[in-house]
Every structure is written in C-alpha cells, then in structure tokens.
Design a protein around this motif. Sequence first.
Motif, short mmCIF file in Angstrom:
data_model
loop_
_atom_site.label_atom_id
_atom_site.label_comp_id
_atom_site.label_asym_id
_atom_site.label_seq_id
_atom_site.Cartn_x
_atom_site.Cartn_y
_atom_site.Cartn_z
N LEU A 156 6.03 -4.16 5.73
CA LEU A 156 5.91 -5.15 5.76
C LEU A 156 6.94 -6.14 5.82
CD1 LEU A 156 2.64 -6.55 6.24
CD2 LEU A 156 2.79 -6.66 3.78
N PHE A 157 7.81 -6.44 7.01
CA PHE A 157 8.43 -7.36 6.47
C PHE A 157 7.49 -8.95 7.51
CE2 PHE A 157 11.37 -3.27 6.56
CZ PHE A 157 11.60 -4.61 4.39
N ILE A 180 8.40 -11.16 0.96
CA ILE A 180 6.79 -10.14 0.12
C ILE A 180 7.29 -9.17 -1.45
CG2 ILE A 180 5.71 -7.90 0.28
CD1 ILE A 180 3.67 -10.30 1.43
N ASN A 181 6.95 -8.86 -1.90
CA ASN A 181 7.62 -8.54 -3.47
C ASN A 181 6.57 -7.82 -3.88
OD1 ASN A 181 9.03 -8.34 -6.15
ND2 ASN A 181 8.70 -10.53 -6.81
N GLN A 182 7.03 -6.66 -3.71
CA GLN A 182 5.86 -5.82 -4.71
C GLN A 182 6.19 -5.37 -6.26
OE1 GLN A 182 5.00 -2.22 -2.53
NE2 GLN A 182 3.25 -0.85 -3.70
N VAL A 200 -4.69 -4.73 5.43
CA VAL A 200 -4.03 -4.11 6.28
C VAL A 200 -4.15 -2.48 4.97
CG1 VAL A 200 -4.57 -4.29 8.15
CG2 VAL A 200 -2.26 -3.99 7.00
N LEU A 201 -3.28 -2.26 3.82
CA LEU A 201 -2.64 -1.82 3.26
C LEU A 201 -3.06 -0.88 2.58
CD1 LEU A 201 -0.13 -3.52 1.70
CD2 LEU A 201 0.29 -1.93 3.88
N ARG A 205 0.44 -3.70 -6.78
CA ARG A 205 0.75 -5.15 -7.41
C ARG A 205 1.35 -5.67 -6.13
NH1 ARG A 205 0.06 -9.05 -12.47
NH2 ARG A 205 -2.21 -8.57 -12.39
N ILE A 206 0.95 -6.86 -5.08
CA ILE A 206 1.78 -7.68 -4.10
C ILE A 206 2.08 -8.80 -4.88
CG2 ILE A 206 2.82 -8.05 -1.37
CD1 ILE A 206 1.60 -5.30 -1.39
#
Length: 322
Positions: free
Chosen positions: A264-265, A271-273, A299-300, A278-279
């Motif tokens: 997911l770029f 974006i930091n998982q 969508v994830l 948790r994102i």
Amino acid sequence: MIKVEDLKKEFYVSEKISGPFGAIRTLFNGRKRSVLAVNRISFTINEGEFVGYIGPNGAGKSTTIKMLTGILHPSDGQVSVLGLNPQQQRQQVVRELGVVFGQRSQLWWDLPLEESFELLAAMYGVSSSSAQKMMKRFDQVLGIGEFMDVPVRKLSLGQRMRGEICAALLHRPQILMLDEPTIGLDVVAKNSIRGFLKEINQEGITILLTTHDLKDIEQLCKRVMVINHGKLLLDGSMQDLWQGIGLLSSLTVDFLEEVDATDLFSSDISINQINPKRIIAEFDRSKVKANSIINRLGVLGEIQDIHMDEPDIEVAVQHLFK
C-alpha cells in the motif's frame, strides 16, 4: 454586524524586581512596561457568518472579545457592533449579544439551573412564555431538562457548558460570542454542542468562536482568523489554514484481523504499520481527505476503530508564520 478597524489594546504592568524583598520593592517601584495585547487588527464579520478566531494562549483572542462586548476599552482604533459602539452604548449592544466564556460562569453557583434562567430572563425582560419556549427548545436539542433542578455547582462540566450556552441564547441575541465553549469536554458533550451551534447558525445567528480545538473550527466554521502576538496573521477559509500550516495529520486505524500494508504505497500518504492489526497514516489535510484514506485502508480488511490526531494549534500557528 461586527466591524473592527485598526484596533489596539495596550496594558501596562509593573516591572518586577528580583532579589530580597523583590515583591515589596516592585510594589513601590512605580516603573511599568507596556504589553501590546492587540496590535492594529482590522476585520468585518457579516450577518449569519460562523467565524473561528484562533491562536495560542496569550495571542489576544479573549482581549479582542472583551473589547467587542464593551468589557474593555480599546487603546486605539474603532469597534462597531450592530452599528453601535460597545463601550459607549453597552446596554443596547449587550441586549443583542450572547457571550460564553468557557472558564467563567454567568450562572448562579448555588442556585438550580432553572432559577438561573429565571433570573436572566427577568434581567433581559424576556417574558415567561418566551423563556419557557426557549427552554423547551434547549431541552429538545441539548437535553437540559434532566438537570434543570440541580444546583450549578453540582453539574458536570459538560452539563454546565450546555447551561451556559442556553443562558447566552435565552434573550434571542443576534450575535453569539464563544470563548473556549468546549474546553475540557468529552466527545459526546462536544458533539452535542457542535450540533446545536450549527443549527442556530443556520437560523441566522452570527457566531464568533475562539477555541484551541481545530476540530471545532473544521466542523463549524467556513472562515477562520488566526491571531498571534496581537497581530492578525490570516483571514480566510479552512483550506487557506491547512495550506499555511503545512503539518501532517495522523490517522490511526485498527483492524479486527491481521492485515498487510506492504503493497500500500502512495506519494501523498505516509503508511506505517505498527503491528499486524494497526496502521498509522500521516497526510497533508490540504491535499488529501481523511475519508479517502479510510476507503483505501478499508480494502485491507474490516476496520475495528479509527482515531484522528490533528496538529496542535500552538504548533500550527508557529508553523503558519515562521
């Protein structure tokens, strides 16, 4: 409705002397220095507008409102409210004003809320039938009926603030000035007050709001004015504010099950998982809407919870005009 031209307010404070018996020496010293609380600001607020007036502590927000209401006299410049001078024609002006100071009360501390309303209605010459009609409306929207017989000192902060806003509107003013009306309130109480303010603004009441909560400004105001060190730095839309700040907002999304954000770029989102469920997404509010990010992350997997963090207003103003 409100017109301010080249408004200035200067205070004089005693110069402190340090050392032994400093406080006593300061008292008899007589030397003072000037503090410019409001520095030559000008603006106009038209009928029916909902304007946010923001800035850090000590910026001059409350001082401005006190001059608009006639509590303080300007050192220089002109103030006009409904075509009247609030200092010279204060009685006529306050009949058309409703004012709420978040940390000060206009209610009687030891009396039940209902009796405070009765006293205020008598002071403003509001008939019993009109007051009852207004209180019925307040109960329908803000649910004040459940604590009308409770002494003000026993009300929770959220209940008291609802009472303060109702008290300010009891005489049907044309203008409502709010100084930190949601300070210290929980999410439910804030949402209740925000919804009510939107409703009365749509009915034609002009509102000037000072707050440290950017969500208050974003949800309620179409126009925002930023003040710092007594100077008006910005007068424009929320879009102008976000563009001026240039700080990132943060959206924390928790999922019911483990997800993988590896692919997911995006050039407009960081974006930091944090863990499998948790994102955290950081983004520029002037370029990307939170809803679009939620849709992308949705969508994830199934989302369990969402939390939004906005830039602190103190930091925001510092970045606005470095």
